[in-house]
Design an enzyme around this catalytic site. Structure first.
Site, mmCIF file in Angstrom:
data_model
loop_
_atom_site.group_PDB
_atom_site.id
_atom_site.type_symbol
_atom_site.label_atom_id
_atom_site.label_comp_id
_atom_site.label_asym_id
_atom_site.label_seq_id
_atom_site.Cartn_x
_atom_site.Cartn_y
_atom_site.Cartn_z
ATOM 1 N N ARG A 56 0.849 -1.199 0.000
ATOM 2 C CA ARG A 56 0.000 0.000 0.000
ATOM 3 C C ARG A 56 0.880 1.243 0.000
ATOM 4 O O ARG A 56 2.088 1.142 0.121
ATOM 5 C CB ARG A 56 -0.918 -0.006 1.231
ATOM 6 C CG ARG A 56 -0.117 -0.281 2.509
ATOM 7 C CD ARG A 56 -0.661 0.369 3.712
ATOM 8 N NE ARG A 56 -0.631 1.806 3.610
ATOM 9 C CZ ARG A 56 0.459 2.540 3.828
ATOM 10 N NH1 ARG A 56 1.610 1.988 4.136
ATOM 11 N NH2 ARG A 56 0.399 3.848 3.734
ATOM 12 N N GLY A 57 0.227 2.425 -0.107
ATOM 13 C CA GLY A 57 0.972 3.678 -0.179
ATOM 14 C C GLY A 57 1.257 3.981 -1.646
ATOM 15 O O GLY A 57 1.703 3.097 -2.394
ATOM 16 N N ARG A 94 -6.526 -0.563 -7.385
ATOM 17 C CA ARG A 94 -6.905 0.534 -6.480
ATOM 18 C C ARG A 94 -6.962 1.790 -7.349
ATOM 19 O O ARG A 94 -5.952 2.183 -7.937
ATOM 20 C CB ARG A 94 -5.904 0.687 -5.329
ATOM 21 C CG ARG A 94 -5.926 -0.515 -4.377
ATOM 22 C CD ARG A 94 -5.228 -0.201 -3.081
ATOM 23 N NE ARG A 94 -6.063 0.576 -2.188
ATOM 24 C CZ ARG A 94 -5.590 1.235 -1.121
ATOM 25 N NH1 ARG A 94 -4.303 1.223 -0.870
ATOM 26 N NH2 ARG A 94 -6.410 1.913 -0.345
ATOM 27 N N ASP A 239 -2.123 10.740 -2.567
ATOM 28 C CA ASP A 239 -2.379 9.648 -3.524
ATOM 29 C C ASP A 239 -2.596 10.167 -4.936
ATOM 30 O O ASP A 239 -2.404 9.451 -5.910
ATOM 31 C CB ASP A 239 -3.581 8.827 -3.068
ATOM 32 C CG ASP A 239 -3.191 7.951 -1.898
ATOM 33 O OD1 ASP A 239 -3.221 8.456 -0.761
ATOM 34 O OD2 ASP A 239 -2.786 6.799 -2.137
ATOM 35 N N LYS A 250 -5.424 9.869 2.297
ATOM 36 C CA LYS A 250 -6.187 8.997 3.206
ATOM 37 C C LYS A 250 -7.337 9.744 3.866
ATOM 38 O O LYS A 250 -7.188 10.894 4.293
ATOM 39 C CB LYS A 250 -5.226 8.439 4.263
ATOM 40 C CG LYS A 250 -5.832 7.567 5.339
ATOM 41 C CD LYS A 250 -6.650 6.418 4.807
ATOM 42 C CE LYS A 250 -5.907 5.521 3.852
ATOM 43 N NZ LYS A 250 -6.802 4.567 3.144
#
Ligand code: MRU
Length: 336
Positions: A56-57, A94, A239, A250
């Site tokens: 993730r990230g 994602r 993101d 987030k």
């Protein structure tokens, strides 16, 4: 098939890497109590790892996207149709972090030159990641030193934008590493980051590992911490950043920016240029990933809400450009 390997067989210090024909990655679902590596040999297992946030990230997703195409090119040499088809499934695993598609697209550009060329591009993406994050975070640290006279500094961050969210080093936490190296950090407040606790599990883990004083706080306590004068600067990752400077990050970032504006606390976003999406003017065109209600209606897999309770669970929110003091990349300090 994803195989679990212990720390002893760890072949890399990077969050995500390539090892003898497979992708290896730190399993971020197991942290902080269990440090183990995933060995990923198919794109389906890579997509699975990404969807459950084992990888993730945004920058780490970009690297994983490029490595995933290298995996496909190796598995289906000469079968461009299959590689492109599976690469598209990977790119949409994602939807909010633009880096994932960026990494996939970059590696696909080398497909005509064969599997080795694709892997070389993917490995270059990995090398670049640490370099640009060090640069961006160094520039952001300098900016914060000029914006905030107080020493040592008290920073607040959200989610995890450290080495675990990148290939190495980190973005927002990269700023902390630079400032800590010169003795300029008093403490870091780490939002726990509901509902999947990337702050409590991962940011706290990295801060503890680095020996930086920190405290975890519920996301809902951040505005109070600012009102009590406990925060000199908010530093977060991103993101996706649009052309006008809107920032998707987030869920919980937008309320932080609102509180920071109310309390006159600088709100700094640190991200590589690969997070800037120049195809989008403003946040209306960003797809915000919606996640399973169970992440909200249960806690550590224990149900905490009535059976079948519905939930609103967006993974990200958008902070409008006018609430952002500066977006800092490896190339620029941008005040939208
Ligand atoms: O859902 P996650 O854990 O992938 O969300 C990560 C974030 O929102 C980070 O702040 C962002 O990707 C920047 S990481 C350098």
């Amino acid at each position: 098939m994803i195989a679990k390997t212990g720390g002893a067989t760890r072949t890399t210090d990077r969050t995500v890497d390539w090892d003898r024909g497979a992708i290896v990655a730190i399993d971020q679902c197991a942290l902080p109590h269990d440090y183990r590596m995933l060995r990923i040999e198919t794109v389906d297992d890579l997509i699975d790892a990404i969807v459950r946030l084992a990888i993730r990230g945004a920058p780490a997703l970009g690297a994983a996207g490029a490595l995933g195409v290298a995996l496909l090119a190796q598995q289906y040499p000469g079968d461009v149709t299959t590689v492109r088809h599976d690469a598209e499934r990977l790119a949409v695993a994602r939807p909010t972090a633009v880096n994932l598609r960026w990494g996939v697209t970059r590696a696909l550009a080398a497909l005509d030159r064969g599997p080795r060329a694709v892997l070389d591009v993917a490995l270059a993406v990995l090398d670049e990641d640490e370099r640009v994050n060090r640069q961006a975070s160094g520039r952001a640290a300098d900016l914060i030193r000029t914006l905030v006279p107080r020493r040592p500094l008290r920073l607040l961050t959200h989610c995890n934008a450290g080495r675990l969210a990148t290939v190495a080093w980190g973005t927002a936490l990269g700023v902390v590493w630079h400032l800590a190296a010169t003795g300029d950090i008093e403490y870091v407040l780490a939002d726990e980051t509901r509902p999947l606790l990337q702050g409590a599990r991962l940011t706290a883990y990295e801060l503890a590992e680095a020996g930086v004083p920190y405290r975890i706080l519920p996301d809902s306590a951040a505005a109070t911490a600012m009102s009590l004068g406990m925060v000199d600067c908010v530093v977060v990752g991103a993101d996706r950043v649009t052309r006008n400077g809107d920032v998707a990050n987030k869920i919980g970032t937008y309320p932080l920016a609102l509180a920071a504006a109310r309390h006159d606390v600088p709100f700094i976003v640190v991200a590589p240029e690969s997070t800037v999406d120049n195809t989008i003017t403003d946040a209306r065109d960003i797809v915000i990933e919606q996640r399973d209600a169970a992440e909200v209606t249960s806690f550590a897999s224990v149900p905490v809400a009535p059976d079948g309770a519905p939930a609103f669970n967006p993974a990200f929110d958008v902070t409008p450009a006018d609430l952002v003091t500066a977006i800092v990349t490896e190339d620029r300090v941008w005040r939208p």
